[in-house]
Design a protein around this motif. Structure first.
Motif: not given
Length: 484
Positions: A8, A13, A255, A300-301, A303-304
């Motif tokens: 993370r 994240f 990011n 990252l995106n 996961l978001l």
């Protein structure tokens, strides 16, 4: 689905979570332990996105009401432990005060939210007036609480008798003082016993309301978290995602952690656009060229989105994954006695086993095979990419092995270092490189050669000229393609 704290943090994240400032203890807990929606929870995820959009719209229309709501959230305390105790035992006066305070806050939150609740699904509040009446029988709406005589006539009689006795004590002589003190101790014991009976009666009367109180506490946390997601999406111009039945499609991804770091140095983050279909996609580029940045920005995106956030992009279409397998950073395992390469192989097999078990995965491989010699590393990555290209998974491989691209359905190349024609100024060399590094991706044919910028970067970072000149001569003598 589990993502380690280290991952993370590495992906950015955790940085995004740290940008949030929830007002209530319930919202803060959701930020600490964000929920990732499973594929079977698509409806709930889309409802969360809809609530974030409703909050974005509401923040601009009802600014004053939302500010007031957040202020009320700040005054809410976590009473869940008290509610759990109430199911099993008698609450103390302090605990009854905590419940009353929560009910008073709820009586303000519920009607305020009713004014601005348009567009929200699954979030509602109830005032629980009957429960409040139990703890505020006189309807004074004051924050304090005590076991007053209004709860028990016997208690009132005892307190009046105690008051008369204490008045006599103030003027009593030594001869009668001992008898009066003994009488007072007896009254205090009877008063305490009656107070306990009242607390027991109130605790029992509250039990039918406990589920509703716990649900209201959960609603406070849910709305608090949604408001933080909405504020972040509005401030960062994030976009509402759509669920894709196939692969992932993102345009102009950012990011935030890297973007903020670059901005602090006077540089800017180049948005990343990428289509990653089911199968394998390869990103190639020189060292420091941005391929790892692009891979981490995509991870990252994704996961978001699966945690109910909006995407930091201008367009976001994402499938819903059963799990994420992200291999990046230092994979060495000192406790297990494994080298970086050994640990990498173990984690690759974990991903392959999950695919074989029927899970739909996102697999991110950042420079796989770097822990062994280049020839065997390239062979491993080619074989792995061919295997995952046929699997029911979305795999993205960032590598400097150019020959891997032929094994994948799509090949992207990091734009890399874009230097001005003049020589670099006398300044921080790392800052200069960062300012001229383009992290954008360009889709290229499978056989497009991998950029070689190591010599340029070595020169920019001030490596001894004798070494860089020897490096240049060696590159010319050994043309690209021997190690593939």
């Amino acid at each position: 689905m589990e993502i380690s704290f280290e991952q993370r943090r590495e992906l950015g994240f955790q940085y995004v979570l740290d940008l949030l400032a929830p007002c209530s203890p319930y919202g803060a807990e959701l930020v600490r332990k964000p929920r990732f929606f499973a594929p079977r929870e698509r409806e709930a995820l889309e409802a969360e996105w809809a609530n974030v959009q409703a909050a974005i719209d509401g923040l601009s229309r009802f600014g004053a009401q939302y500010s007031r709501l957040r202020l009320l959230f700040m005054q809410v305390r976590d009473i869940r432990q008290t509610l759990r105790r109430c199911r099993e035992t008698v609450l103390t006066e302090v605990e009854l005060f905590e419940v009353k305070r929560f009910l008073l806050q709820l009586s303000l939150i519920a009607p305020l939210f009713a004014q601005i609740c348009e567009g929200y699904g699954g979030i509602r509040f109830t005032e629980e007036t009957d429960a409040l009446r139990l703890l505020d029988p006189e309807g004074q709406r004051t924050a304090g609480f005590s076991i007053s005589s209004a709860y028990s006539k016997a208690l009132g009689v005892l307190r009046e008798e105690k008051s008369r006795l204490e008045a006599r004590l103030r003027t009593a002589d030594a001869a009668e003082r001992e008898d009066l003190l003994n009488a007072r101790r007896s009254l205090l014991a009877r008063e305490e016993a009656e107070t306990l009976r009242v607390r027991a009666r109130l605790s029992e009367a509250l039990r039918p309301h406990l589920d509703a109180l716990e649900e209201n506490a959960r609603m406070i946390g849910a709305l608090d978290f949604v408001l933080e997601k909405a504020s972040l999406a509005r401030d960062r111009r994030a976009v509402r995602p759509r669920v894709s039945e196939g692969g992932a499609v993102f345009s102009d991804m950012v990011n935030p952690q890297l973007s903020d770091a670059l901005q602090s140095r006077g540089a800017s983050f180049t948005p990343v656009s990428l289509e990653a279909a089911v199968g394998a996609t390869v990103i190639t580029g020189a060292n420091m060229g941005g391929k790892s940045v692009a891979l981490k920005t995509l991870a990252l995106n994704l996961l978001l989105c699966q945690a109910g956030f909006f995407a930091f992009a201008s367009r976001a279409e994402t499938p819903l994954f059963d799990a994420f397998h992200i291999l990046s950073g230092d994979l060495s395992d000192a406790r297990g006695g494994l080298s970086s390469f050994g640990s990498e192989v173990v984690r690759i097999q974990q991903a392959l086993s999950a695919v074989e078990a029927g899970e739909f995965l996102f697999v991110a491989l950042d420079e796989p095979g770097r822990g062994t010699n280049p020839r065997e590393g390239a062979a491993l990555v080619r074989s792995l990419t061919r295997h995952l290209a046929r699997a029911h998974a979305v795999t993205v491989v960032a590598t400097h092995f150019g020959s891997v691209a032929a094994c994948a359905a799509a090949h992207y190349q990091a734009a890399g270092l874009k230097l001005p024609p003049d020589a670099p100024p006398a300044e921080d060399r790392l800052a200069f490189i960062a300012r001229h590094m383009n992290y954008g991706l360009v889709r290229v044919p499978a056989d497009a050669p991998c950029p070689q910028e190591a010599l340029t970067i070595c020169r920019l970072l001030g490596l001894d000229a004798r070494v860089t000149e020897a490096m240049r001569a060696d590159l010319e003598a050994h043309r690209e393609g021997e190690i593939s």
